[in-house]
Design a protein around this motif. Structure first.
Motif, PDB file in Angstrom:
ATOM      1  N   GLU A  15       0.832  -1.205   0.000  1.00  0.00           N
ATOM      2  CA  GLU A  15       0.000   0.000   0.000  1.00  0.00           C
ATOM      3  C   GLU A  15       0.869   1.260   0.000  1.00  0.00           C
ATOM      4  O   GLU A  15       0.599   2.211  -0.724  1.00  0.00           O
ATOM      5  CB  GLU A  15      -0.924   0.010   1.226  1.00  0.00           C
ATOM      6  CG  GLU A  15      -2.228  -0.768   1.022  1.00  0.00           C
ATOM      7  CD  GLU A  15      -3.105  -0.191  -0.098  1.00  0.00           C
ATOM      8  OE1 GLU A  15      -2.951   0.999  -0.446  1.00  0.00           O
ATOM      9  OE2 GLU A  15      -3.934  -0.957  -0.625  1.00  0.00           O
ATOM     10  N   GLN A  17       3.916   1.593  -1.056  1.00  0.00           N
ATOM     11  CA  GLN A  17       4.579   1.758  -2.348  1.00  0.00           C
ATOM     12  C   GLN A  17       3.597   2.219  -3.423  1.00  0.00           C
ATOM     13  O   GLN A  17       3.951   2.987  -4.315  1.00  0.00           O
ATOM     14  CB  GLN A  17       5.261   0.447  -2.775  1.00  0.00           C
ATOM     15  CG  GLN A  17       6.429   0.074  -1.880  1.00  0.00           C
ATOM     16  CD  GLN A  17       7.397  -0.880  -2.572  1.00  0.00           C
ATOM     17  OE1 GLN A  17       7.524  -0.907  -3.786  1.00  0.00           O
ATOM     18  NE2 GLN A  17       8.095  -1.677  -1.785  1.00  0.00           N
ATOM     19  N   LEU A  18       2.349   1.763  -3.295  1.00  0.00           N
ATOM     20  CA  LEU A  18       1.353   2.133  -4.311  1.00  0.00           C
ATOM     21  C   LEU A  18       0.958   3.604  -4.226  1.00  0.00           C
ATOM     22  O   LEU A  18       0.451   4.182  -5.183  1.00  0.00           O
ATOM     23  CB  LEU A  18       0.115   1.237  -4.207  1.00  0.00           C
ATOM     24  CG  LEU A  18       0.291  -0.177  -4.769  1.00  0.00           C
ATOM     25  CD1 LEU A  18      -0.920  -1.030  -4.478  1.00  0.00           C
ATOM     26  CD2 LEU A  18       0.567  -0.146  -6.266  1.00  0.00           C
ATOM     27  N   ASN A  19       1.197   4.207  -3.059  1.00  0.00           N
ATOM     28  CA  ASN A  19       0.891   5.634  -2.927  1.00  0.00           C
ATOM     29  C   ASN A  19       1.749   6.470  -3.859  1.00  0.00           C
ATOM     30  O   ASN A  19       1.441   7.617  -4.148  1.00  0.00           O
ATOM     31  CB  ASN A  19       1.129   6.094  -1.481  1.00  0.00           C
ATOM     32  CG  ASN A  19       0.024   5.599  -0.574  1.00  0.00           C
ATOM     33  OD1 ASN A  19      -1.096   5.337  -1.042  1.00  0.00           O
ATOM     34  ND2 ASN A  19       0.320   5.446   0.706  1.00  0.00           N
ATOM     35  N   VAL A  21       2.560   5.652  -7.001  1.00  0.00           N
ATOM     36  CA  VAL A  21       2.332   5.467  -8.440  1.00  0.00           C
ATOM     37  C   VAL A  21       1.090   6.240  -8.882  1.00  0.00           C
ATOM     38  O   VAL A  21       0.182   6.476  -8.079  1.00  0.00           O
ATOM     39  CB  VAL A  21       2.170   3.972  -8.834  1.00  0.00           C
ATOM     40  CG1 VAL A  21       3.380   3.192  -8.398  1.00  0.00           C
ATOM     41  CG2 VAL A  21       0.901   3.370  -8.267  1.00  0.00           C
ATOM     42  N   ASP A  22       1.046   6.667 -10.148  1.00  0.00           N
ATOM     43  CA  ASP A  22      -0.125   7.444 -10.559  1.00  0.00           C
ATOM     44  C   ASP A  22      -1.279   6.571 -11.052  1.00  0.00           C
ATOM     45  O   ASP A  22      -2.423   7.007 -11.048  1.00  0.00           O
ATOM     46  CB  ASP A  22       0.247   8.548 -11.561  1.00  0.00           C
ATOM     47  CG  ASP A  22       1.247   8.099 -12.596  1.00  0.00           C
ATOM     48  OD1 ASP A  22       2.364   8.612 -12.542  1.00  0.00           O
ATOM     49  OD2 ASP A  22       0.905   7.236 -13.414  1.00  0.00           O
ATOM     50  N   LYS A  23      -0.976   5.334 -11.429  1.00  0.00           N
ATOM     51  CA  LYS A  23      -2.084   4.447 -11.804  1.00  0.00           C
ATOM     52  C   LYS A  23      -1.930   3.160 -11.016  1.00  0.00           C
ATOM     53  O   LYS A  23      -0.890   2.501 -11.085  1.00  0.00           O
ATOM     54  CB  LYS A  23      -2.044   4.164 -13.314  1.00  0.00           C
ATOM     55  CG  LYS A  23      -3.250   3.429 -13.835  1.00  0.00           C
ATOM     56  CD  LYS A  23      -3.352   3.564 -15.361  1.00  0.00           C
ATOM     57  CE  LYS A  23      -4.606   2.900 -15.913  1.00  0.00           C
ATOM     58  NZ  LYS A  23      -4.546   1.454 -15.959  1.00  0.00           N
ATOM     59  N   ARG A  24      -2.966   2.807 -10.244  1.00  0.00           N
ATOM     60  CA  ARG A  24      -2.855   1.618  -9.392  1.00  0.00           C
ATOM     61  C   ARG A  24      -3.469   0.401 -10.071  1.00  0.00           C
ATOM     62  O   ARG A  24      -4.415   0.536 -10.823  1.00  0.00           O
ATOM     63  CB  ARG A  24      -3.605   1.864  -8.079  1.00  0.00           C
ATOM     64  CG  ARG A  24      -2.992   2.950  -7.224  1.00  0.00           C
ATOM     65  CD  ARG A  24      -3.967   3.358  -6.139  1.00  0.00           C
ATOM     66  NE  ARG A  24      -4.242   2.247  -5.233  1.00  0.00           N
ATOM     67  CZ  ARG A  24      -3.715   2.147  -4.009  1.00  0.00           C
ATOM     68  NH1 ARG A  24      -2.917   3.082  -3.560  1.00  0.00           N
ATOM     69  NH2 ARG A  24      -4.017   1.126  -3.241  1.00  0.00           N
ATOM     70  N   LEU A  30      -3.997  -7.136  -5.882  1.00  0.00           N
ATOM     71  CA  LEU A  30      -2.981  -6.927  -4.844  1.00  0.00           C
ATOM     72  C   LEU A  30      -2.530  -8.212  -4.145  1.00  0.00           C
ATOM     73  O   LEU A  30      -1.324  -8.460  -4.035  1.00  0.00           O
ATOM     74  CB  LEU A  30      -3.453  -5.866  -3.834  1.00  0.00           C
ATOM     75  CG  LEU A  30      -3.784  -4.489  -4.450  1.00  0.00           C
ATOM     76  CD1 LEU A  30      -4.001  -3.447  -3.364  1.00  0.00           C
ATOM     77  CD2 LEU A  30      -2.693  -4.017  -5.414  1.00  0.00           C
ATOM     78  N   GLN A  78       6.925   0.409  -7.451  1.00  0.00           N
ATOM     79  CA  GLN A  78       6.842   1.626  -8.267  1.00  0.00           C
ATOM     80  C   GLN A  78       7.503   1.429  -9.629  1.00  0.00           C
ATOM     81  O   GLN A  78       6.963   1.831 -10.650  1.00  0.00           O
ATOM     82  CB  GLN A  78       7.539   2.823  -7.598  1.00  0.00           C
ATOM     83  CG  GLN A  78       6.978   3.276  -6.295  1.00  0.00           C
ATOM     84  CD  GLN A  78       7.835   2.755  -5.161  1.00  0.00           C
ATOM     85  OE1 GLN A  78       7.893   1.557  -4.953  1.00  0.00           O
ATOM     86  NE2 GLN A  78       8.473   3.656  -4.421  1.00  0.00           N
ATOM     87  N   ILE A  81       5.422  -1.035 -11.834  1.00  0.00           N
ATOM     88  CA  ILE A  81       4.224  -0.429 -12.412  1.00  0.00           C
ATOM     89  C   ILE A  81       4.590   0.644 -13.430  1.00  0.00           C
ATOM     90  O   ILE A  81       3.980   0.748 -14.495  1.00  0.00           O
ATOM     91  CB  ILE A  81       3.298   0.093 -11.289  1.00  0.00           C
ATOM     92  CG1 ILE A  81       2.753  -1.148 -10.578  1.00  0.00           C
ATOM     93  CG2 ILE A  81       2.173   0.969 -11.815  1.00  0.00           C
ATOM     94  CD1 ILE A  81       1.824  -0.900  -9.466  1.00  0.00           C
TER      95      ILE A  81
END
Ligand code: GTP
Ligand code: MG
Length: 227
Positions: A15, A17-19, A21-24, A30, A78, A81
């Motif tokens: 979670e 690390q996903l903050n 990135v601009d597209k999840r 997950l 990051q 993705i």
């Protein structure tokens, strides 16, 4: 000696690390991503252990270590993705497994040029290791002057329900090539702030790459005569 640069991730770490990135990926992906990371990291450990065992055997039988050191790294979420987006792949585990082959990576730094091919041969001739891809940037250096041998292999990981083949990317290079690549990487990274640094030093580094090769071949020859 293996330097492990990152460990396996849990949902909370994912979670965080996903903050960045601009597209999840879809939320349903997950848990699958976490399973994939765990599996790939096991594959990376299988290969690292094989390499350590080969190096240890060399020490006993030939009083010599082909491996100077190893580094292992799992690609950051990051970066994973970002790469999938750049290349236009779906943000699903299925698509990542199919298209991105460097999720688990090992860098093997050797003492001499000959050791690179020795290690490749000893590893890929093992019955449970299959060569998937090979790029010889020693025979064909990159435009930048970059030299290394890149191979991708698959290895079975024995899970509770049986074996699953996992791909691992391995970069094999000498200490000299590793030193060169670190500096050149830094130069390209710095380009963001100062464009003409590459113009200024790029050519010089390309020449150094050739000089280094000459030196390494010469030292290899001396070493050969000593053993
Ligand atoms: P991607 O992995 O998608 O980038 O493409 P690819 O599979 O064709 O990759 P390639 O064989 O070019 O190897 C990628 C990795 O090799 C990079 O992550 C670097 O670690 C290293 N590498 C490749 N070219 C260079 C270079 O010119 N300079 C340096 N310093 N490293 C390089
Ligand atoms: Mg690659």
């Amino acid at each position: 000696m293996i330097l492990e640069r990152s460990g396996v991730i849990n949902l909370r770490e994912l979670e965080t690390q996903l903050n960045e990135v601009d597209k999840r990926p879809d939320v349903a992906e997950l848990p699958k991503l976490i399973k994939m990371y765990q599996l790939y990291q096991s594959g990376q450990r299988e290969i690292s252990t094989k390499l350590e065992n080969l190096d240890a055997e060399f020490q006993v039988n030939y009083d010599y270590n082909p491996i100077h050191h190893m580094e292992s790294r799992m690609k950051k979420i990051q970066s994973l993705i970002g790469k999938a987006q750049r290349k236009g792949y779906d943000l699903t585990v299925e698509s990542i497994e199919k298209n991105i082959h460097d999720v688990a990576g090992i860098r093997v730094v050797t003492n001499y040029i000959d050791d690179i091919y020795k290690i490749e041969k000893m590893l890929t001739s093992q019955t449970d290791v299959t060569l998937l891809r090979r790029k010889d940037y020693l025979k064909h250096p990159k435009e930048s002057g970059y030299r290394s041998l890149h191979i991708a292999v698959k290895v079975p990981v024995f899970q509770s329900k049986g074996p699953i083949d996992v791909p691992v990317e391995i970069q094999i290079r000498t200490v000299g090539m590793d030193m060169w690549a670190s500096l050149e990487h830094k130069l390209r990274y710095k380009t963001n702030t100062d464009e003409n640094l590459v113009d200024k030093y790029g050519e010089q580094l390309r020449d150094y790459s050739d000089e280094l090769e000459n030196i390494e071949r010469g030292m290899q020859e001396i070493h050969r005569r000593l053993v």
